[in-house]
Write an enzyme that holds these catalytic residues in place. Sequence first.
Site, PDB file in Angstrom:
ATOM      1  N   HIS A  66     -26.882  15.713  14.004  1.00 12.52           N
ATOM      2  CA  HIS A  66     -25.601  16.288  14.429  1.00 12.52           C
ATOM      3  C   HIS A  66     -25.821  17.739  14.847  1.00 12.52           C
ATOM      4  CE1 HIS A  66     -26.027  16.547  10.044  1.00 12.52           C
ATOM      5  NE2 HIS A  66     -25.403  17.721  10.119  1.00 12.52           N
ATOM      6  N   ASN A 105     -16.284  19.625  10.939  1.00 13.11           N
ATOM      7  CA  ASN A 105     -17.114  19.623   9.741  1.00 13.11           C
ATOM      8  C   ASN A 105     -16.190  19.648   8.523  1.00 13.11           C
ATOM      9  OD1 ASN A 105     -18.891  20.191   7.613  1.00 13.11           O
ATOM     10  ND2 ASN A 105     -20.168  21.495   8.878  1.00 13.11           N
ATOM     11  N   HIS A 138     -24.342  21.449  15.379  1.00 10.33           N
ATOM     12  CA  HIS A 138     -23.293  22.342  14.882  1.00 10.33           C
ATOM     13  C   HIS A 138     -22.796  23.249  16.012  1.00 10.33           C
ATOM     14  CE1 HIS A 138     -23.895  21.648  10.500  1.00 10.33           C
ATOM     15  NE2 HIS A 138     -25.095  21.284  10.923  1.00 10.33           N
TER      16      HIS A 138
END
Length: 196
Positions: free
Chosen positions: A154, A84, A156
């Site tokens: 997406h 990220n 995490h």
Amino acid sequence: MSSEPETPDGTAGRPAVEDARDFAGVPDDTQRLWTPHRMAYIGGENKPEDPHDDAQCPFCAAPKRTDEDALIVHRGKSAYVILNLYPYNAGHLLVCPYRHVSDYTDLDEAEVLEVAELTRTAMRVIREVSAPAGFNLGMNQGEVAGAGIAAHLHQHVVPRWPGDANFLPVVGRTKAIPILLADTRRLYADAWPELA
């Protein structure tokens, strides 16, 4: 004479109204970490103008770049793992399908399986390299749910350590990161298991 206590503004029975601006900078029990550099993320500096345009999507563009430049840790068949760019904690990874799809229910079976398997492998790699005590895992589905790039799904994978803070950094979007992203990418990519 009123039996009610007199308030600071001289009116009996009604509490005085306090102006929060009078307390700016007054010390209290809350320790603050000011991170003005995160305003670029909060203000949407690198967000696509049209999030539904694949050409503008950072998760569609990343696989077209080198792993080092894009911070990609591992490339799978239908999904990949990337650091990220605005991590909530050191080692914060994202598992993304290559296909530009926004909703988890729109993934095909192969994508669901690979996103799940890459998430499991990411946890194992992070444990081996960084020794966290736990993880926050999840997907923010839609802008209202906190998705920064809602148009491209997406997952995490956020490592957690005792004393790293509470869930506030995830919600408040403020966190100090002690290791460079490029160094983290290299460590995780080197530790990623080779497929047989």
